[in-house]
Design a protein around this motif. Structure first.
Motif, PDB file in Angstrom:
ATOM      1  N   THR A 187       2.104  13.078   2.495  1.00 47.07           N
ATOM      2  CA  THR A 187       1.839  15.067   2.497  1.00 47.07           C
ATOM      3  C   THR A 187       1.716  15.539   2.836  1.00 47.07           C
ATOM      4  O   THR A 187       1.677  17.242   2.890  1.00 47.07           O
ATOM      5  N   HIS A 227       0.756  -1.173   0.038  1.00 50.55           N
ATOM      6  CA  HIS A 227       0.020   0.427  -0.547  1.00 50.55           C
ATOM      7  C   HIS A 227       0.889   1.225   0.100  1.00 50.55           C
ATOM      8  O   HIS A 227       0.898   2.047   0.571  1.00 50.55           O
ATOM      9  N   ALA A 228       2.113   1.026  -0.993  1.00 45.72           N
ATOM     10  CA  ALA A 228       2.999   2.293  -1.118  1.00 45.72           C
ATOM     11  C   ALA A 228       2.087   4.121  -0.830  1.00 45.72           C
ATOM     12  O   ALA A 228       2.644   4.668  -0.913  1.00 45.72           O
ATOM     13  N   GLU A 229       0.787   3.718  -2.448  1.00 45.23           N
ATOM     14  CA  GLU A 229       0.515   4.953  -2.819  1.00 45.23           C
ATOM     15  C   GLU A 229       0.116   5.411  -1.717  1.00 45.23           C
ATOM     16  O   GLU A 229      -0.276   6.688  -1.328  1.00 45.23           O
ATOM     17  N   LYS A 230      -0.965   4.621  -0.037  1.00 47.18           N
ATOM     18  CA  LYS A 230      -1.228   5.491   1.036  1.00 47.18           C
ATOM     19  C   LYS A 230      -0.683   6.010   1.743  1.00 47.18           C
ATOM     20  O   LYS A 230      -1.067   6.980   2.326  1.00 47.18           O
ATOM     21  N   GLU A 287       6.875   9.851   6.961  1.00 53.39           N
ATOM     22  CA  GLU A 287       7.172   8.989   6.482  1.00 53.39           C
ATOM     23  C   GLU A 287       6.924   7.845   7.248  1.00 53.39           C
ATOM     24  O   GLU A 287       6.129   6.795   7.095  1.00 53.39           O
ATOM     25  N   HIS A 296      -4.268  -0.137   5.583  1.00 52.21           N
ATOM     26  CA  HIS A 296      -4.565  -1.142   4.360  1.00 52.21           C
ATOM     27  C   HIS A 296      -6.163  -1.823   4.618  1.00 52.21           C
ATOM     28  O   HIS A 296      -5.901  -2.577   3.896  1.00 52.21           O
ATOM     29  N   THR A 305       3.944   5.353   7.004  1.00 50.55           N
ATOM     30  CA  THR A 305       4.091   3.709   6.886  1.00 50.55           C
ATOM     31  C   THR A 305       3.544   2.787   8.034  1.00 50.55           C
ATOM     32  O   THR A 305       2.838   1.374   7.670  1.00 50.55           O
ATOM     33  N   GLN A 361       2.166   7.418   0.604  1.00 50.45           N
ATOM     34  CA  GLN A 361       3.109   8.411  -0.012  1.00 50.45           C
ATOM     35  C   GLN A 361       2.183   9.516   0.394  1.00 50.45           C
ATOM     36  O   GLN A 361       1.678  10.971   0.746  1.00 50.45           O
ATOM     37  N   ARG A 362       0.650   9.519   0.000  1.00 48.19           N
ATOM     38  CA  ARG A 362      -0.552  10.309   0.305  1.00 48.19           C
ATOM     39  C   ARG A 362      -0.148  11.128   1.824  1.00 48.19           C
ATOM     40  O   ARG A 362      -0.566  12.440   1.674  1.00 48.19           O
TER      41      ARG A 362
END
Length: 143
Positions: A18, A9-12, A24, A36, A28, A14-15
């Protein structure tokens, strides 16, 4: 972000990263422990992480006691820590203003109780941000 390429779920992550106040590592942990999963409502989010009130019912008496502390301890601890960071790095957000208005004038015990309430609201706001892209009101994004 070397290791995030393999994270499912790397996109979550990264979002979430922001948002100001969310690093980070925090993003994570929250995605791995909480975001997730699929939740139907905000109450399910708060209940899963253990930040929902614990009901007490006996005869005609019904009230909420404290939080029930079920669910993942790491996510709950991370959200409480993030709530303190949120107050510092997102001072003009609606959540921060609400906390200051409601709990800012209280003593340390009142502020600690309030930070748990803020952590619950933050868990729900971040869930909406991760799933629907709804930025918490007044929050700033990193540039």
């Amino acid at each position: 972000m070397d290791g995030l390429g393999r994270f499912p779920h790397a996109e979550k992550v990264q979002r979430l990263a922001t948002l100001g106040a969310v690093g980070e590592t925090t993003a994570t942990v929250l995605v791995a422990e909480l975001y997730h999963r699929s939740f139907e409502t905000r109450r399910h989010v708060a209940s899963f992480v253990g930040l929902a009130p614990s009901p007490y019912n006996s005869g005609d008496t019904g009230r909420d006691r404290g939080i029930h502390k079920a669910g993942t301890k790491l996510a709950r601890q991370t959200l409480v820590e993030l709530a303190w960071f949120w107050l510092r790095y997102q001072p003009n957000s609606k959540l921060s203003l609400w906390w200051h208005e409601r709990f800012g004038g209280m003593g340390m015990r009142g502020r600690k109780v309030g930070i748990v309430a803020l952590a619950r609201k933050l868990a729900i706001a971040l869930w909406r941000f991760v799933e629907q892209g709804v930025v918490p009101e007044g929050a700033t994004l990193k540039v």
